[in-house]
Design a protein around this motif. Sequence first.
Motif, short mmCIF file in Angstrom:
data_model
loop_
_atom_site.label_atom_id
_atom_site.label_comp_id
_atom_site.label_asym_id
_atom_site.label_seq_id
_atom_site.Cartn_x
_atom_site.Cartn_y
_atom_site.Cartn_z
N THR A 293 5.89 -13.66 -11.44
CA THR A 293 5.33 -12.67 -10.53
C THR A 293 4.21 -11.90 -11.26
O THR A 293 4.49 -11.21 -12.25
N ASP A 294 2.99 -12.05 -10.77
CA ASP A 294 1.86 -11.26 -11.27
C ASP A 294 1.64 -10.08 -10.33
O ASP A 294 1.53 -10.26 -9.11
N ILE A 295 1.56 -8.88 -10.90
CA ILE A 295 1.31 -7.67 -10.12
C ILE A 295 -0.08 -7.16 -10.48
O ILE A 295 -0.36 -6.87 -11.65
N MET A 296 -0.96 -7.07 -9.47
CA MET A 296 -2.36 -6.71 -9.69
C MET A 296 -2.74 -5.48 -8.88
O MET A 296 -2.05 -5.13 -7.92
N ASP A 297 -3.86 -4.87 -9.27
CA ASP A 297 -4.35 -3.75 -8.48
C ASP A 297 -5.18 -4.27 -7.31
O ASP A 297 -5.32 -5.48 -7.12
N GLY A 298 -5.72 -3.35 -6.52
CA GLY A 298 -6.45 -3.75 -5.32
C GLY A 298 -7.67 -4.58 -5.59
O GLY A 298 -8.17 -5.29 -4.70
N SER A 299 -8.20 -4.55 -6.83
CA SER A 299 -9.38 -5.32 -7.19
C SER A 299 -9.02 -6.67 -7.80
O SER A 299 -9.91 -7.44 -8.18
N VAL B 174 14.27 -11.56 9.43
CA VAL B 174 13.10 -10.69 9.33
C VAL B 174 12.98 -10.22 7.89
O VAL B 174 13.89 -10.38 7.07
N THR B 175 11.84 -9.63 7.55
CA THR B 175 11.64 -9.01 6.25
C THR B 175 11.38 -7.52 6.43
O THR B 175 10.78 -7.10 7.41
N ILE B 176 11.85 -6.73 5.47
CA ILE B 176 11.67 -5.28 5.48
C ILE B 176 11.16 -4.88 4.10
O ILE B 176 11.77 -5.22 3.08
N GLN B 177 10.03 -4.20 4.07
CA GLN B 177 9.40 -3.86 2.79
C GLN B 177 9.51 -2.37 2.49
O GLN B 177 9.23 -1.53 3.35
N ASP B 178 9.93 -2.07 1.27
CA ASP B 178 9.98 -0.69 0.78
C ASP B 178 8.74 -0.47 -0.08
O ASP B 178 8.65 -1.00 -1.20
N ASP B 179 7.78 0.29 0.44
CA ASP B 179 6.52 0.48 -0.28
C ASP B 179 6.71 1.22 -1.60
O ASP B 179 5.98 0.97 -2.57
N GLN B 180 7.68 2.10 -1.67
CA GLN B 180 7.87 2.89 -2.88
C GLN B 180 8.40 2.02 -4.02
O GLN B 180 7.89 2.06 -5.14
N ASN C 144 0.86 -1.19 0.00
CA ASN C 144 0.00 0.00 0.00
C ASN C 144 0.89 1.24 0.00
O ASN C 144 1.57 1.54 0.98
N TYR C 145 0.87 1.95 -1.15
CA TYR C 145 1.74 3.13 -1.27
C TYR C 145 0.93 4.29 -1.88
O TYR C 145 0.36 4.15 -2.97
N GLU C 146 0.87 5.39 -1.13
CA GLU C 146 0.14 6.60 -1.55
C GLU C 146 -1.28 6.24 -1.98
O GLU C 146 -1.74 6.60 -3.07
N ASN C 147 -1.96 5.50 -1.08
CA ASN C 147 -3.37 5.11 -1.26
C ASN C 147 -3.61 4.22 -2.48
O ASN C 147 -4.76 4.07 -2.93
#
Length: 813
Positions: free
Chosen positions: A347-353, A624-630, A291-294
């Motif tokens: 890797t499939d990248i999808m939107d929120g829907s 551990v895991t660290i996620q960069d949202d950008q 979740n990045y910038e809504n």
Amino acid sequence: MKTYIYSLCICLISLSSFAQSSQKGKITGAMLDENKKPAEFVTMMLVHATDSSLVKGAVTDVDGNYEFDQIPEGKYIIAASMVGYKKLYTKPFSISQANLQVALPVMQLEIDAKNLKEVVVIGQKPFIEQKLDKTVVNVENSIVSSGSTAMEVLEKAPGIMVDKDDKISLKGKQGVIIMIDGKQTYLSAEEVSNMLRNMQSNAIEQIEIITNPSAKYDAAGNSGIINIKLKKNKNMGMNGNLTAGAGYGKLPKYNGGINLNYRNGKFNVFGNYNYGYNERFNTTELNRVVNYENEVSLFDQYNRRTSRFNNNSYKVGVDYYLDKKNTFGFMANGFLNSGKMNVVNNTDIMDGSGNLKSNVALLNNIENSWKSMAYNLNYKRTFDSTGREFTADVDYSKFMGQGNDNIRNYYYNSVGEETQVPLLLKSDIPSEVDIKSFKADYIHPLGKTAKLEAGVKSSYVVTDNDVKFDLFRENSWEVDTTKTNHFKYTENINAAYVNFSKELSKIWSLQLGLRAEQTISKGNSITLNKVVDRNYLEFFPSVFLSQKIGKDHQMAYSYSRRIDRPSYQDLNPFVYFLDLYTYFQGNPFLKPQFTNSFQVSHTYKGGFTTTLGYSHTKDIFTQVTIQDDQTQITRATMTNLDTRQNYSLGLSMPIPITKWWSTNNNVNVFYNQFQSTFLDEQLDNSQLAVNVNTNHTFILPKDFTAEVSGFYNSPFVEGILRGQSMYAVGFGLQKSFMSKKATLKLNVNDVFNMMRFRGAINYSNMDLRISNKWESRQARVTFTYRFGKNDIKPARKRATGLESEENRIKMGN
């Protein structure tokens, strides 16, 4: 969870009550020495009168008394033996419902008598033996472990869990030290995993699980030590065995080996060679929410790895008994392994829907090779008959690995059209580990009831990882400076210890130990110009107290402080890619972690064991895991969390159901709590978990034997990860023939194909789930043939030689 534990306890109590309700006999007697005084520490063996197979062993106490209880109906003989004395045998006697209490006449030892015709003992150890200070997994005699790898055997061992990355934990705690024949491997977690995955079980005699080691062991390992003892024949004359096997799950595998031994009065020469070919697959599914910038992005990642491995291992050695007091030994062992792996990642990248936005496909062809050579010189000096002795070991080993990646990345839009030029990478990943070690130990008895032990050790380890990545750009290959890294690590540990043990009375025994270790290490990332120097001295006390309560009960109390140092792989800032959006990177600033452990155990009639433990670990390091949202990239790394508290309850219950059906059950309940400040948030992650192992052995007619085993691991936590349950059932069948010189074993692991790893991380900005499946269901057939002279003769010199080897292995670190 509470309902499950309650039901499990009711089931176990019912089994125990059933086993104890059948009427069993009791045998008592006494031994005198040549002066008609009580003879202590005489070995007493209860054998069947019909076939001389071993039923149970015992040792006389300080009053010369011995006892066998819970003995089923039958006809028996007791053999008594002690070094320097004539073997004695009772007359045959019987246990029956009308005669459950048998008191045998007093026996007296005789010196320098001629050897009588001995009883040939044909006994088989159980798969799992619970001893006071450790748990022993008898791999050599197990049907269900035949043809397996060392890692697959560990998965069946009580209290042990193996996660999706092949990391081993013991009673809910990671940081286990893996030793081979009593010597630490010094390899990284990944290299240990590769070694265990490629080590054939037919090369292993036993696996010892030591949860609370004494001061004479290295202080490393907050959860304990796993010591893998490789086969070494101990019989006189020329003898050996041949092994051949094949297996199939979804892919083929086969193995073979030879073990040879020659032993006479002065020399013991031994050697073995084992080969294995193994094809296997592994799939990983990773689902992430970013979740990045809504704007929400859903990542659906699927990774499939198929591999082929060729594994060769060897061991050769010689022991020379100069005289009764001096023994010299030399041993060399190693392995030469190679493998190829094909990786397909989508890797499939999808939107929120859930609508597809883009796709990235990765293909990677990996070639790996590993080889190791280790050499050991050892010496033992026995000064007198009181047990005063000196031992010394000099070790050198070298590990070399080579890996090559050929990575291709392809980019597509939602309709399958390429959106950019493919990204091509190739790597050259060499690795070297050079280890030198020296240790010396001295034992000095203080009268008949006390003993002082002291020793020193120094080890020097040098590792060199010069990783090179090349990027294909504008029709030519050029160095990728963002991924290339040269890392060197050196570590020098100097240690000294002292142990004092004393029998305070017939009831109480005490052991006090103190170990000091100085650590001097340097991690140098030459490419990144990062150097981390450490130099520290730490002390590690240990206390062991045992208490006998009557004839049937024994208590043990212990405390120890231990350390875990980061592996050089975890310190290396090099990047390991799963795909473009997921990678692992080392942390050169990792600190060592320290653990204080307390344990109380109760043993009933030498079999039923209950253990209660608590440990507190400071600066615990975990993945551990660290996620960069950008950038939408997730990075896995090792970090230090503040504390982990571990509470554990262990139950070991060997239950003889009938003459032909015996079972060994182990239950470990543990509670882990991780607390720390991580990613600017407060972590408090805890879980009550259960590990259950059960093994059933059935003696069938016409020399058939069957085994059924199973394990269950409940949901657990490790750092910020929550893992789900794992379980499996195995089956084995064995047939002996050719006068019991040959055996044929059939076994099926994970009969119902239920083993898989599933976990989730919901912490800070991360929401991800992972699922991992491998080729766990496999059927194997293994043939073993023993040849040569296999009788065990009661020569005094040979018994001393056996003690020399066993003590050297036990004391090695």
